[in-house]
Design an enzyme around this catalytic site. Structure first.
Site, mmCIF file in Angstrom:
data_model
loop_
_atom_site.group_PDB
_atom_site.id
_atom_site.type_symbol
_atom_site.label_atom_id
_atom_site.label_comp_id
_atom_site.label_asym_id
_atom_site.label_seq_id
_atom_site.Cartn_x
_atom_site.Cartn_y
_atom_site.Cartn_z
ATOM 1 N N GLU A 1 1.190 -0.459 -5.125
ATOM 2 C CA GLU A 1 0.234 0.613 -5.406
ATOM 3 C C GLU A 1 1.064 1.819 -5.820
ATOM 4 O O GLU A 1 1.510 2.604 -4.983
ATOM 5 C CB GLU A 1 -0.608 0.956 -4.177
ATOM 6 C CG GLU A 1 -1.722 1.906 -4.568
ATOM 7 C CD GLU A 1 -2.271 2.761 -3.439
ATOM 8 O OE1 GLU A 1 -3.294 3.410 -3.662
ATOM 9 O OE2 GLU A 1 -1.671 2.797 -2.358
ATOM 10 N N ASP B 1 0.827 -1.197 0.000
ATOM 11 C CA ASP B 1 0.000 0.000 0.000
ATOM 12 C C ASP B 1 0.874 1.265 0.000
ATOM 13 O O ASP B 1 1.869 1.335 0.733
ATOM 14 C CB ASP B 1 -0.855 -0.035 1.279
ATOM 15 C CG ASP B 1 -1.843 1.097 1.367
ATOM 16 O OD1 ASP B 1 -2.700 1.182 0.480
ATOM 17 O OD2 ASP B 1 -1.756 1.887 2.322
HETATM 18 C C1 GLC Z 1 -4.133 3.278 -0.333
HETATM 19 C C2 GLC Z 1 -5.397 2.459 -0.253
HETATM 20 C C3 GLC Z 1 -6.504 3.360 0.193
HETATM 21 C C4 GLC Z 1 -6.156 3.899 1.565
HETATM 22 C C5 GLC Z 1 -4.802 4.583 1.543
HETATM 23 C C6 GLC Z 1 -4.297 4.853 2.918
HETATM 24 O O1 GLC Z 1 -4.216 4.285 -1.268
HETATM 25 O O2 GLC Z 1 -5.651 1.851 -1.483
HETATM 26 O O3 GLC Z 1 -7.746 2.718 0.222
HETATM 27 O O4 GLC Z 1 -7.130 4.796 1.995
HETATM 28 O O5 GLC Z 1 -3.824 3.777 0.926
HETATM 29 O O6 GLC Z 1 -3.878 3.667 3.524
#
Ligand code: GLC
Length: 561
Positions: free
Chosen positions: A291, A231
């Site tokens: 991500e 993440d």
């Molecule tokens: C990433 C996740 C998202 C979350 C953020 C903070 O972007 O995909 O859903 O709110 O991280 O952890």
């Protein structure tokens, strides 16, 4: 190939699918020497919304276990479960208080082990979501950190003096609409949070933090997990001098003056941390999916690592913001395909409007959903589906601020409505609550659940679901789709995107009409004919010379020599 061969509806050749050779904790390479994750189709599950086994209105791990048969039939090889760890749920699980346990709302570690065992039997791997950038403010590390300036965990987070009374250390802003610094009156310093104040950023410059995080990955690998979706990796490090970010033109999505986030995003040190995570992953033949909010394709190259020693699968999220156009997609795919690693394609997730809603034109919505499936499931690369995409689930956005659950929407209303719309319960049936739960679901089910649900679509060979199943079965059987190189053909056509996937002496042709007009495509490749594999709304005319495509139709065939 007879003249005017008519391809009716969705037609395909189904062969018997061999089981994937490598499973969790098994060999990392398949029989042909390819890493398992290159051939896998991943399915993202938002556990709150997938299947509710105890009818409390929130999905759970036993619910996921009960649907493994469905996922296998669909053609899924691995599931990525968004965070299911103990959490106050401020950001619905992305605020973790214990990285090595399961939130009671989702079940227990024993339920996880049962899910893992059953997944192994179904030849489905499990990928967990690892929130590496921050913890919950209720995590014992942070509670200790904020207890005094000399606590053991003080330096596990980013604490700084303000510039003066009510003046935070710099101008950085949180991506969720607040300042990025929160003042703690006990120790009279500010802590940094790129996301909500309840999500303090970890200090990755502290070796103890890195060690704790690497140990967490081992804990799950030992339990049979095959990798992680990491993440928010862009934000792992911050400039130690905390320089102000320079201004940018315009405003952000909360209406604040925009800045260029150059001192708190994508710092070079991120790559050192990713290499460390990768070293451990390699011991377990595991995959790291990132991500990665890249702003251009060159940044993808950086995330693979100079020696391909960082993320195996940095997500290309840029695709989701591009205009729906054959020419634009052609250019983008060519760039991603040559970015230096194995591509990974995604068209929806829990943070962005569902693809069905994004691309719908009001007249051909289902055809467009099938076309998008035929596109991203036939490219050279790994595909990650978002739950419900395979049945054409659409967004169900809140209509008033009172309805909003996602704090991002509460803070940003009405400019930013938050992400509830793309997180609604999976639509299993046309019955009450779409068959997700007999309790009141935590988010409302849209009216479209009556027509777009698993049970109804299973009965219709032309449904979006059956198109996904056919595409995935075809993808698993055709070496050219799994391994083949990507070659654009008819590259000047502004409406029809066409390409070959070539492996050894086999070629598969994919023809996609991205326009709302019928098109005639004369494909410029040497071949004596086509063996049709799968199509929707396409006809062959003049022998095999011309492919007639209805609006948003697709056609996939094997070339004969
Ligand atoms: C990433 C996740 C998202 C979350 C953020 C903070 O972007 O995909 O859903 O709110 O991280 O952890």
């Amino acid at each position: 190939m007879p003249a005017c061969a008519k391809i009716l509806g969705v037609l395909m050749v189904v062969l018997t699918l061999p089981m994937p050779a490598a499973l969790a904790q098994g060999p990392g390479l398949d029989a042909a020497g390819h890493p398992w994750w290159q051939h896998a189709v991943f399915h993202e599950i938002y556990p709150r919304s997938f299947a509710d086994s105890n009818n409390d209105g929130v999905g759970d791990l036993n619910g996921i276990s009960s649907k493994l048969g469905y996922l296998k039939d669909l053609g899924v090889d691995a599931i990525w479960i968004t965070p299911c760890f103990p959490s106050p749920q401020v950001d619905f699980g992305y605020d973790v208080t214990d990285y090595e346990a399961i939130d009671p709302m989702y079940g227990t570690l024993a339920d996880f082990d049962k899910l893992a065992a059953s997944a192994r039997q179904h030849h489905i791997r499990i990928i967990l979501d690892f929130v590496v950038n921050h913890t919950s403010d209720q995590h014992p590390w942070f509670l200790d950190s904020k207890s005094s300036r000399t606590s053991a965990h003080r330096d596990w987070y980013i604490w700084r003096d303000g510039k003066g009374p009510q003046r935070p250390p710099n101008n950085w802003t949180s991506t969720f609409g607040t300042p990025a610094w929160a003042y703690d009156p006990t120790t009279q310093q500010y802590y940094y949070h790129y996301f909500y104040p309840q999500q303090p950023d970890l200090n990755w410059r502290n070796p103890a933090v890195e060690k704790a995080m690497l140990d967490t990955t081992r804990f799950w690998y030992e339990r049979g997990v095959s990798g992680f979706r990491l993440d928010a990796v862009d934000t792992l490090f911050e400039d130690p001098a905390l320089k102000d970010n320079p201004p940018a033109p315009g405003t952000d999505r909360f209406g604040r003056p925009a800045t260029r986030e150059i001192y708190n995003k994508k710092l070079p040190e991120v790559h050192t941390a990713l290499k460390a995570l990768r070293t451990v992953a390699d011991e377990y033949h595991a995959v790291l999916i990132g991500e990665t909010w890249t702003s251009d394709v060159a940044q993808l190259r950086e995330y693979y690592g100079e020696q391909n020693d960082e993320l195996q699968l940095p997500m290309d999220l840029l695709l989701n913001g591009l205009p729906f156009s054959a020419s634009v997609y052609r250019q983008h795919v060519a760039a991603v395909d040559s970015a230096g690693g194995w591509p990974v394609y995604v068209i929806s997730n829990h943070d962005i409007t569902r693809s069905y809603t994004r691309y719908a034109d009001g007249r051909h919505n289902d055809e467009i959903a099938k076309l998008m499936a035929a596109f991203y499931l036939t490219l050279r690369g790994t595909a990650i589906m978002y739950y419900g995409e395979e049945i054409g689930m659409e967004n169900n956005d809140p209509r008033s601020k009172e309805e909003v659950q996602d704090p991002e929407g509460k803070l940003g209303w009405p400019l930013e409505k938050g992400r509830d719309g793309e997180r609604t319960p999976m639509q299993w049936t046309a019955g009450a609550n779409a068959g997700f739960s007999s309790g009141k679901p935590w988010l409302p089910v849209p009216a479209s659940a009556k027509t777009h649900n698993v049970s109804s679509e299973e009965k219709n060979p032309r449904s979006i679901l059956e198109t996904y199943r056919s595409l995935l079965a075809m993808r698993h059987h055709q070496a050219a789709l799994l391994e083949g190189d990507y070659f654009s053909v008819n590259s000047d056509d502004p409406n029809v995107l066409a390409y070959l996937r070539r492996y050894q002496d086999e070629s598969i042709l994919v023809v996609l009409n991205f326009s709302n007009q019928s098109q005639q495509a004369k494909i410029d490749v040497p071949s004596s004919g086509y063996i049709s594999l799968l199509s929707s709304g396409a006809t062959l005319d003049n022998g095999y010379r011309t492919i007639s495509l209805e609006p948003f139709a697709f056609y996939i065939a094997k070339l004969t020599k």
